[in-house]
Design a protein around this motif. Structure first.
Motif, PDB file in Angstrom:
ATOM      1  N   VAL A  61     114.959  23.800 -56.928  1.00 48.52           N
ATOM      2  CA  VAL A  61     115.234  25.224 -56.703  1.00 48.52           C
ATOM      3  C   VAL A  61     115.983  25.520 -55.401  1.00 48.52           C
ATOM      4  O   VAL A  61     116.474  26.637 -55.224  1.00 48.52           O
ATOM      5  N   LEU A  62     116.071  24.517 -54.527  1.00 44.02           N
ATOM      6  CA  LEU A  62     116.761  24.758 -53.253  1.00 44.02           C
ATOM      7  C   LEU A  62     118.174  25.273 -53.474  1.00 44.02           C
ATOM      8  O   LEU A  62     118.583  26.262 -52.875  1.00 44.02           O
ATOM      9  N   HIS A  63     118.913  24.598 -54.340  1.00 45.83           N
ATOM     10  CA  HIS A  63     120.308  25.015 -54.499  1.00 45.83           C
ATOM     11  C   HIS A  63     120.476  26.233 -55.402  1.00 45.83           C
ATOM     12  O   HIS A  63     121.535  26.809 -55.483  1.00 45.83           O
ATOM     13  N   LEU A  64     119.382  26.640 -56.062  1.00 44.47           N
ATOM     14  CA  LEU A  64     119.479  27.828 -56.922  1.00 44.47           C
ATOM     15  C   LEU A  64     119.210  29.121 -56.164  1.00 44.47           C
ATOM     16  O   LEU A  64     119.338  30.207 -56.719  1.00 44.47           O
ATOM     17  N   GLY A  65     118.777  29.000 -54.894  1.00 45.58           N
ATOM     18  CA  GLY A  65     118.577  30.262 -54.184  1.00 45.58           C
ATOM     19  C   GLY A  65     117.644  30.251 -52.990  1.00 45.58           C
ATOM     20  O   GLY A  65     117.600  31.226 -52.247  1.00 45.58           O
ATOM     21  N   ILE A  66     116.883  29.195 -52.804  1.00 43.61           N
ATOM     22  CA  ILE A  66     115.905  29.197 -51.700  1.00 43.61           C
ATOM     23  C   ILE A  66     116.634  29.080 -50.357  1.00 43.61           C
ATOM     24  O   ILE A  66     117.544  28.273 -50.203  1.00 43.61           O
ATOM     25  N   SER A  67     116.198  29.898 -49.384  1.00 45.06           N
ATOM     26  CA  SER A  67     116.844  29.834 -48.071  1.00 45.06           C
ATOM     27  C   SER A  67     115.862  29.459 -46.950  1.00 45.06           C
ATOM     28  O   SER A  67     116.269  29.194 -45.831  1.00 45.06           O
ATOM     29  N   GLN A  68     114.564  29.488 -47.243  1.00 46.56           N
ATOM     30  CA  GLN A  68     113.568  29.113 -46.218  1.00 46.56           C
ATOM     31  C   GLN A  68     112.500  28.243 -46.847  1.00 46.56           C
ATOM     32  O   GLN A  68     112.020  28.569 -47.944  1.00 46.56           O
ATOM     33  N   ILE A  69     112.098  27.195 -46.140  1.00 46.11           N
ATOM     34  CA  ILE A  69     110.981  26.391 -46.653  1.00 46.11           C
ATOM     35  C   ILE A  69     110.018  26.049 -45.522  1.00 46.11           C
ATOM     36  O   ILE A  69     110.408  25.942 -44.362  1.00 46.11           O
ATOM     37  N   SER A  70     108.761  25.862 -45.895  1.00 38.20           N
ATOM     38  CA  SER A  70     107.799  25.378 -44.909  1.00 38.20           C
ATOM     39  C   SER A  70     107.793  23.856 -44.985  1.00 38.20           C
ATOM     40  O   SER A  70     108.193  23.270 -45.992  1.00 38.20           O
ATOM     41  N   GLY A  71     107.332  23.237 -43.910  1.00 36.27           N
ATOM     42  CA  GLY A  71     107.280  21.772 -43.891  1.00 36.27           C
ATOM     43  C   GLY A  71     106.057  21.317 -43.130  1.00 36.27           C
ATOM     44  O   GLY A  71     105.650  21.946 -42.155  1.00 36.27           O
ATOM     45  N   ALA A  72     105.442  20.228 -43.607  1.00 38.03           N
ATOM     46  CA  ALA A  72     104.278  19.611 -42.955  1.00 38.03           C
ATOM     47  C   ALA A  72     103.124  20.606 -42.806  1.00 38.03           C
ATOM     48  O   ALA A  72     102.378  20.565 -41.825  1.00 38.03           O
ATOM     49  N   SER A  73     102.972  21.503 -43.785  1.00 37.16           N
ATOM     50  CA  SER A  73     101.977  22.574 -43.677  1.00 37.16           C
ATOM     51  C   SER A  73     100.541  22.081 -43.829  1.00 37.16           C
ATOM     52  O   SER A  73     100.260  21.179 -44.619  1.00 37.16           O
ATOM     53  N   ARG A  74      99.649  22.715 -43.102  1.00 36.75           N
ATOM     54  CA  ARG A  74      98.205  22.560 -43.323  1.00 36.75           C
ATOM     55  C   ARG A  74      97.686  23.946 -43.663  1.00 36.75           C
ATOM     56  O   ARG A  74      97.979  24.918 -42.950  1.00 36.75           O
ATOM     57  N   THR A  75      96.926  24.044 -44.741  1.00 37.73           N
ATOM     58  CA  THR A  75      96.423  25.363 -45.127  1.00 37.73           C
ATOM     59  C   THR A  75      94.950  25.517 -44.758  1.00 37.73           C
ATOM     60  O   THR A  75      94.270  26.407 -45.248  1.00 37.73           O
ATOM     61  N   SER A  76      94.457  24.618 -43.911  1.00 37.08           N
ATOM     62  CA  SER A  76      93.085  24.765 -43.421  1.00 37.08           C
ATOM     63  C   SER A  76      93.127  25.384 -42.029  1.00 37.08           C
ATOM     64  O   SER A  76      94.124  25.258 -41.318  1.00 37.08           O
ATOM     65  N   VAL A  77      92.043  26.025 -41.645  1.00 37.99           N
ATOM     66  CA  VAL A  77      91.988  26.653 -40.324  1.00 37.99           C
ATOM     67  C   VAL A  77      91.759  25.560 -39.276  1.00 37.99           C
ATOM     68  O   VAL A  77      90.746  24.858 -39.323  1.00 37.99           O
ATOM     69  N   GLY A  78      92.723  25.380 -38.380  1.00 32.65           N
ATOM     70  CA  GLY A  78      92.590  24.343 -37.340  1.00 32.65           C
ATOM     71  C   GLY A  78      93.124  22.987 -37.770  1.00 32.65           C
ATOM     72  O   GLY A  78      92.936  21.993 -37.068  1.00 32.65           O
ATOM     73  N   GLY A  79      93.785  22.946 -38.914  1.00 24.35           N
ATOM     74  CA  GLY A  79      94.181  21.664 -39.505  1.00 24.35           C
ATOM     75  C   GLY A  79      95.300  20.908 -38.801  1.00 24.35           C
ATOM     76  O   GLY A  79      95.517  19.731 -39.083  1.00 24.35           O
ATOM     77  N   TYR A  80      96.042  21.559 -37.910  1.00 20.17           N
ATOM     78  CA  TYR A  80      97.153  20.840 -37.266  1.00 20.17           C
ATOM     79  C   TYR A  80      96.674  19.963 -36.110  1.00 20.17           C
ATOM     80  O   TYR A  80      97.164  18.861 -35.920  1.00 20.17           O
ATOM     81  N   SER A  81      95.709  20.482 -35.355  1.00 19.28           N
ATOM     82  CA  SER A  81      95.284  19.696 -34.195  1.00 19.28           C
ATOM     83  C   SER A  81      94.193  18.703 -34.558  1.00 19.28           C
ATOM     84  O   SER A  81      94.061  17.652 -33.938  1.00 19.28           O
ATOM     85  N   GLU A  82      93.400  19.029 -35.584  1.00 21.33           N
ATOM     86  CA  GLU A  82      92.346  18.094 -36.016  1.00 21.33           C
ATOM     87  C   GLU A  82      92.267  18.072 -37.523  1.00 21.33           C
ATOM     88  O   GLU A  82      91.932  19.084 -38.140  1.00 21.33           O
ATOM     89  N   PRO A  83      92.545  16.907 -38.128  1.00 16.67           N
ATOM     90  CA  PRO A  83      92.418  16.842 -39.588  1.00 16.67           C
ATOM     91  C   PRO A  83      90.994  17.204 -40.003  1.00 16.67           C
ATOM     92  O   PRO A  83      90.031  16.854 -39.319  1.00 16.67           O
ATOM     93  N   GLU A  84      90.889  17.939 -41.104  1.00 20.38           N
ATOM     94  CA  GLU A  84      89.582  18.446 -41.507  1.00 20.38           C
ATOM     95  C   GLU A  84      88.698  17.340 -42.087  1.00 20.38           C
ATOM     96  O   GLU A  84      89.159  16.533 -42.899  1.00 20.38           O
TER      97      GLU A  84
END
Ligand code: SAM
Length: 470
Positions: free
Chosen positions: A330-353
């Protein structure tokens, strides 16, 4: 009843009757080649389509015409956004929530997820971890809970984030995805310097909405649907729409989304800054197959293409809910922004849950590192952009839109994207990523139209190479 978006409230304008009529019109015309051709010709003018016209294209099942639609979406994407892809990461502040949304694991009755709310010190740790990866743009996420996450907490968190000093520069744009609130609160968010205010409608089908949101403040469909009007009244220029695909029939949601965009444009003189296209995912106590309206990757691609040509000047966002393969399509069909390396847990970037503490909002499909995502984009000749210049220079709302509508945004975005990519390559990239990135920058310099601008960019790239940062 007349369907003048100017004279009606959003909730009245996006009416069930009009959406039903639109769906019937689209169904009746799905083989109407002459009409489909006429709509494609109109779309080629790059001024967008009405919800009815776009719905005919979404319904069209003539293979040859569908190929034309995809080709046009690709071309419009290139014309308006070039080959740049803006990068961001979500930051989950708190999963305390008093709502009863049946698709979301944060719902109040879920007693077995760990409830967490970041302290300001923890926010500094999380943001530093994100900056250490190379992120410059964040989307704040929080459940709705006036006791645990009042607006003051969100405002304090934004202040903390903007004040964090990092050796490679600060976070430059904080977008906010929090529950519908009052004009007064939106004004406070505006004063705190947020970028885009994002709020997903989840579904435009009022009856379904009520079943999907049985309890809590979010159960008020009208209040939720009018949120963007209040946000704009509170002075927020950039708003981001979205629906959660899978909850209701995708054609219904598509018409609703476009009507919402028409309403904002008519009433506030500026359409949505972005449209997100999330699909329901598995989460703690949520099974996506419980919802009947899941869409496959082919329909998903068609949706993205049709949104692209219906609202050419609106950015489109895809998250890590989707796999690498789906994002690639879908990138070439219209997407202009993407997230990368996301964590959807609270506090997940500094400490893996820990295994037994599931505070994630949904399962992430694309689990790659930011370096891997950047490398992958550049392999496809996209320029990952960490640029936030528009926002800093006040090019938001209608000023951004008018630049975008005349195609001018490309003249400043392209050089900025190259310079912020250079910073990423110098500060964060692996040797392999850096190598292909340097080659990409060199090959892209020729695409800067004005010679003088090109010279300035070359000078600036040299300064970045020597350690200067924005
Ligand atoms: N509490 C705010 C609200 O109600 O709008 C913030 C929203 S939440 C942090 C962000 C979005 O995640 C929601 O609007 C919803 O569309 C999406 N979401 C919730 N549950 C999901 C699931 N199981 N799979 C995928 N997306 C989900």
């Amino acid at each position: 009843m007349s369907y003048d978006p100017k004279s009606l409230k959003a909730e009245e304008f996006i009416s069930h009757e009009e959406i039903q009529e639109t769906l019937a019109y689209a169904e009746a015309n799905k083989h109407n080649e002459a009409l489909i051709d006429q709509i494609i010709e109109k779309a080629k003018l790059r001024k967008g389509l009405t919800h009815r016209e776009a719905s005919v294209l979404l319904n069209c099942d003539i293979e040859e015409k569908n190929q034309e639609i995809y080709k046009l979406a690709e071309q419009i994407k290139k014309d308006f956004y070039g080959n740049r892809i803006v990068m961001f990461a979500p930051l989950y502040l708190s999963n305390y929530c008093i709502n009863g949304c049946v698709y979301c694991p944060y719902h109040r009755k879920n007693k077995h997820i760990a409830r967490k709310k970041l302290t300001q010190e923890e926010i500094v740790k999380e943001v530093t971890a994100l900056q250490d990866m190379g992120h410059k743009r964040l989307a704040l996420e929080a459940g709705e809970d006036p006791q645990n996450n009042p607006i003051e907490y969100i405002l304090e968190s934004i202040k903390t984030i903007y004040s964090i000093k990092h050796k490679n520069g600060a976070i430059r744009r904080v977008n906010v995805n929090i529950a519908a609130t009052t004009v007064e609160d939106y004004r406070k968010l505006k004063d705190a310097g947020i970028g885009t205010y994002i709020l997903f409608q989840e579904t435009y089908h009022k009856e379904s909405y009520k079943k999907l949101h049985p309890t809590g403040p979010k159960s008020n469909y009208d209040y939720h649907t009018e949120a963007m009007d209040r946000a704009m009244e509170g002075g927020i220029d950039d708003v981001g729409l979205g629906v959660l695909f899978g909850l209701e029939m995708y054609r219904y949601e598509f018409a609703g989304l476009l009507m919402h965009a028409e309403h904002l444009e008519a009433v506030h003189g500026v359409g949505p800054h972005t449209i997100s296209v999330p699909r329901v995912k598995h989460a703690d106590d949520i099974d996506p197959s419980a919802f009947d309206n899941g869409i496959d990757d082919d329909i998903f691609a068609k949706l993205v293409a049709c949104i692209r040509i219906a609202v050419p000047y609106t950015g489109m966002i895809i998250s890590t809910r989707e796999s690498k393969e789906c994002r690639e399509r879908v990138l070439h069909l219209g997407i202009s922004q993407i997230s990368g390396a996301s964590r959807t847990s609270v506090g997940g970037y500094s400490e893996p849950e820990p295994e037994d503490e599931n505070s994630e909002q949904f399962d992430v499909s694309d689990k790659r590192t930011l370096d891997e995502v950047v490398h992958w984009l550049m392999d496809m000749k996209y320029i990952p952009s960490f640029c936030t210049a528009c926002y800093r220079e006040g090019r938001t709302g209608d000023r951004f839109m008018s630049l975008c509508k005349t195609g001018q945004i490309q003249n400043c975005c392209h050089p900025n994207a190259l310079m912020t990519l250079k910073e990423f390559l110098m500060d964060y990239a692996s040797p392999e990523t850096r190598k292909i990135g340097e080659e990409l920058i060199q090959s892209e310099l020729v695409n800067i139209p004005r010679e003088r601008t090109r010279e300035i960019v070359v000078e600036r790239l040299a300064k970045i190479e020597n350690g200067e940062r924005d």
